[in-house]
Scaffold this motif. Sequence first.
Motif, PDB file in Angstrom:
ATOM      1  N   THR A 130     100.137  41.863  64.234  1.00  0.00           N
ATOM      2  CA  THR A 130      99.693  43.191  64.614  1.00  0.00           C
ATOM      3  C   THR A 130      98.552  43.628  63.719  1.00  0.00           C
ATOM      4  OG1 THR A 130     100.479  45.468  64.962  1.00  0.00           O
ATOM      5  CG2 THR A 130     101.509  44.230  63.156  1.00  0.00           C
ATOM      6  N   GLY A 131      98.212  44.903  63.756  1.00  0.00           N
ATOM      7  CA  GLY A 131      97.124  45.441  62.962  1.00  0.00           C
ATOM      8  C   GLY A 131      97.427  46.887  62.638  1.00  0.00           C
ATOM      9  N   GLY A 132      96.374  47.695  62.590  1.00  0.00           N
ATOM     10  CA  GLY A 132      95.060  47.632  63.198  1.00  0.00           C
ATOM     11  C   GLY A 132      95.061  46.947  64.542  1.00  0.00           C
ATOM     12  N   GLU A 133      93.889  46.448  64.878  1.00  0.00           N
ATOM     13  CA  GLU A 133      93.746  45.630  66.071  1.00  0.00           C
ATOM     14  C   GLU A 133      93.572  44.186  65.620  1.00  0.00           C
ATOM     15  OE1 GLU A 133      93.525  43.656  69.320  1.00  0.00           O
ATOM     16  OE2 GLU A 133      94.219  45.744  69.235  1.00  0.00           O
ATOM     17  N   PRO A 134      94.598  43.348  65.787  1.00  0.00           N
ATOM     18  CA  PRO A 134      94.550  42.004  65.207  1.00  0.00           C
ATOM     19  C   PRO A 134      93.434  41.131  65.752  1.00  0.00           C
ATOM     20  CG  PRO A 134      96.396  42.206  66.720  1.00  0.00           C
ATOM     21  CD  PRO A 134      95.855  43.580  66.517  1.00  0.00           C
ATOM     22  N   MET A 141      92.078  34.016  65.242  1.00  0.00           N
ATOM     23  CA  MET A 141      92.297  32.857  66.089  1.00  0.00           C
ATOM     24  C   MET A 141      92.858  31.673  65.310  1.00  0.00           C
ATOM     25  SD  MET A 141      89.172  33.025  68.852  1.00  0.00           S
ATOM     26  CE  MET A 141      89.809  31.568  69.667  1.00  0.00           C
ATOM     27  N   ARG A 142      92.307  31.399  64.137  1.00  0.00           N
ATOM     28  CA  ARG A 142      92.829  30.250  63.408  1.00  0.00           C
ATOM     29  C   ARG A 142      94.175  30.561  62.754  1.00  0.00           C
ATOM     30  NH1 ARG A 142      88.735  28.966  58.340  1.00  0.00           N
ATOM     31  NH2 ARG A 142      88.276  31.087  57.670  1.00  0.00           N
ATOM     32  N   ALA A 143      94.415  31.835  62.415  1.00  0.00           N
ATOM     33  CA  ALA A 143      95.739  32.199  61.898  1.00  0.00           C
ATOM     34  C   ALA A 143      96.787  32.058  62.994  1.00  0.00           C
ATOM     35  CB  ALA A 143      95.720  33.622  61.362  1.00  0.00           C
ATOM     36  N   TYR A 144      96.455  32.533  64.173  1.00  0.00           N
ATOM     37  CA  TYR A 144      97.369  32.413  65.317  1.00  0.00           C
ATOM     38  C   TYR A 144      97.653  30.937  65.599  1.00  0.00           C
ATOM     39  CZ  TYR A 144      99.077  32.610  70.141  1.00  0.00           C
ATOM     40  OH  TYR A 144      99.825  32.459  71.276  1.00  0.00           O
ATOM     41  N   ARG A 145      96.614  30.125  65.648  1.00  0.00           N
ATOM     42  CA  ARG A 145      96.774  28.712  65.957  1.00  0.00           C
ATOM     43  C   ARG A 145      97.629  28.011  64.893  1.00  0.00           C
ATOM     44  NH1 ARG A 145      93.733  25.729  69.400  1.00  0.00           N
ATOM     45  NH2 ARG A 145      92.119  27.348  69.423  1.00  0.00           N
ATOM     46  N   HIS A 146      97.395  28.380  63.613  1.00  0.00           N
ATOM     47  CA  HIS A 146      98.164  27.755  62.530  1.00  0.00           C
ATOM     48  C   HIS A 146      99.639  28.123  62.639  1.00  0.00           C
ATOM     49  CE1 HIS A 146      98.691  25.774  58.690  1.00  0.00           C
ATOM     50  NE2 HIS A 146      99.318  26.840  58.206  1.00  0.00           N
ATOM     51  N   ALA A 147      99.929  29.405  62.881  1.00  0.00           N
ATOM     52  CA  ALA A 147     101.325  29.840  63.023  1.00  0.00           C
ATOM     53  C   ALA A 147     101.974  29.153  64.217  1.00  0.00           C
ATOM     54  CB  ALA A 147     101.386  31.356  63.179  1.00  0.00           C
ATOM     55  N   TRP A 148     101.223  28.988  65.294  1.00  0.00           N
ATOM     56  CA  TRP A 148     101.759  28.348  66.492  1.00  0.00           C
ATOM     57  C   TRP A 148     102.110  26.888  66.209  1.00  0.00           C
ATOM     58  CZ3 TRP A 148     101.154  24.503  70.074  1.00  0.00           C
ATOM     59  CH2 TRP A 148     101.747  24.691  71.328  1.00  0.00           C
ATOM     60  N   HIS A 149     101.240  26.183  65.511  1.00  0.00           N
ATOM     61  CA  HIS A 149     101.493  24.776  65.204  1.00  0.00           C
ATOM     62  C   HIS A 149     102.635  24.612  64.188  1.00  0.00           C
ATOM     63  CE1 HIS A 149      98.520  22.639  67.573  1.00  0.00           C
ATOM     64  NE2 HIS A 149      97.641  23.578  67.271  1.00  0.00           N
ATOM     65  N   LEU A 150     102.928  25.667  63.433  1.00  0.00           N
ATOM     66  CA  LEU A 150     104.085  25.641  62.536  1.00  0.00           C
ATOM     67  C   LEU A 150     105.394  25.825  63.296  1.00  0.00           C
ATOM     68  CD1 LEU A 150     102.738  27.768  59.533  1.00  0.00           C
ATOM     69  CD2 LEU A 150     103.298  25.318  59.486  1.00  0.00           C
ATOM     70  N   GLY A 151     105.286  26.150  64.568  1.00  0.00           N
ATOM     71  CA  GLY A 151     106.485  26.315  65.388  1.00  0.00           C
ATOM     72  C   GLY A 151     106.993  27.735  65.462  1.00  0.00           C
ATOM     73  N   MET A 152     106.096  28.712  65.404  1.00  0.00           N
ATOM     74  CA  MET A 152     106.509  30.106  65.533  1.00  0.00           C
ATOM     75  C   MET A 152     106.280  30.590  66.959  1.00  0.00           C
ATOM     76  SD  MET A 152     105.222  31.861  61.986  1.00  0.00           S
ATOM     77  CE  MET A 152     105.368  31.003  60.417  1.00  0.00           C
ATOM     78  N   MET A 153     107.182  31.421  67.409  1.00  0.00           N
ATOM     79  CA  MET A 153     107.070  32.094  68.698  1.00  0.00           C
ATOM     80  C   MET A 153     106.372  33.426  68.425  1.00  0.00           C
ATOM     81  SD  MET A 153     108.577  30.118  71.019  1.00  0.00           S
ATOM     82  CE  MET A 153     109.351  31.080  72.319  1.00  0.00           C
ATOM     83  N   ILE A 154     105.142  33.568  68.898  1.00  0.00           N
ATOM     84  CA  ILE A 154     104.273  34.643  68.436  1.00  0.00           C
ATOM     85  C   ILE A 154     104.154  35.764  69.460  1.00  0.00           C
ATOM     86  CG2 ILE A 154     101.985  35.204  67.547  1.00  0.00           C
ATOM     87  CD1 ILE A 154     101.646  32.203  66.894  1.00  0.00           C
ATOM     88  N   THR A 155     104.359  36.984  68.981  1.00  0.00           N
ATOM     89  CA  THR A 155     104.046  38.182  69.750  1.00  0.00           C
ATOM     90  C   THR A 155     102.779  38.796  69.166  1.00  0.00           C
ATOM     91  OG1 THR A 155     106.337  38.699  70.345  1.00  0.00           O
ATOM     92  CG2 THR A 155     104.782  40.531  70.316  1.00  0.00           C
ATOM     93  N   VAL A 156     101.803  39.065  70.007  1.00  0.00           N
ATOM     94  CA  VAL A 156     100.565  39.723  69.587  1.00  0.00           C
ATOM     95  C   VAL A 156     100.622  41.168  70.061  1.00  0.00           C
ATOM     96  CG1 VAL A 156      98.052  39.754  69.726  1.00  0.00           C
ATOM     97  CG2 VAL A 156      99.273  37.563  69.724  1.00  0.00           C
TER      98      VAL A 156
END
Length: 371
Positions: A130-134, A141-156
């Motif tokens: 979240t943010g602010g406006e994330p 984008m690279r933080a999201y991608r890194h968290a995703w590859h770590l196996g996290m289920m991500i809510t934006v």
Amino acid sequence: MHSLIASPFLDQHVLVRPGSRGGALLPAERYEELCVLDLAEPAPAWLADAAREQWGDLEVTGRPAGHFLLVRQPSTWGYGKASWEVNLGCNYKCKHCYLGLKVNSGMPWEDKRQCLDIMAEAGVLFLQVTGGEPTIDRDFMRAYRHAWHLGMMITVSTNGSLLWRQNLLDLFRECPPYRVTVSMYGASKASYDELTQRVGAWDQFVQGMSAARHARLPLRMSIVVTDDNGHEEQAMVDLCKSWGVEFEVFTNMTPTIYGGGEVLTAQSKEHLRLRKTFTGCNAGYTFFHMDPHGLVSICKIGRDDQISLPHEGIQGLARLGAIADRLMLRTGGCSGCSVAGACRVCRPLAKHYQEAKAPLAAYCQHGEKAG
């Protein structure tokens, strides 16, 4: 690229799929079997059956497990969820925002990556970004991608204004989010632009929602009702229904995280609703919050006694439980309250209201009785 994740989650083991709300519980012995599985070998028959039963379009029979499966290792820390304000900067200036000043600052990329690695090690499976406006953050984008590859289920959690950008849509197609939660601030250009204090905000929102719906993102709307748009509450609900997306309505404004009461003027008194009785939560024990500078607190509201994750590492999380216990104690103006057991807000939130000198009716039963 994984399309299935087997992971511990609190006291259980689960099988989940990025981009899907569904999931299945795994018996401990099945999870342990996956932990030692040779990922070059085909998936076990029971796993293929479970995937087919839960997600009819997912066929993994005969495929090497490593082509579609990510197995997350156990964690001794016991955290299942976390939220992260990647940045407090925003392209809106909403009158009601509980974050107060929109300061566009945060950690360098290496610290962000380190913190995400620590979250994964701590057991975090579900992460809210979240943010602010994330989406305006340079590292989103690279933080999201890194968290995703770590196996996290991500809510934006987003205002939706940039969801039309092709790079974001490509990212979400390649690495599907668990959910995209979009805040809705009106059903017309006049009310939307007024509340966000940005000319053209409504047009960006409509453009973003059109692209998100076309891309079939897993959307959920947060309808925010204020003095500026209260007359459009039903119109916002109707619009969400016409789009076929789920929604939740929020009517009660809260002070800023600094205890400022200026945002409470956005409250629509006609829409102020009684909250449910607060029955406790596991803040600091099974979930935590991290701000843009890597400072961890028990939640978004209780931010006292923060822990610096970049400096202290995962060991710093050992103090969160004691901090949570201390912050939840009825102190200050709530000490000795005869109806504290039926209070509708937690102690950290009550403290914010008290610091903001908010009217009791906004958060306290005594104010309700007086009204």
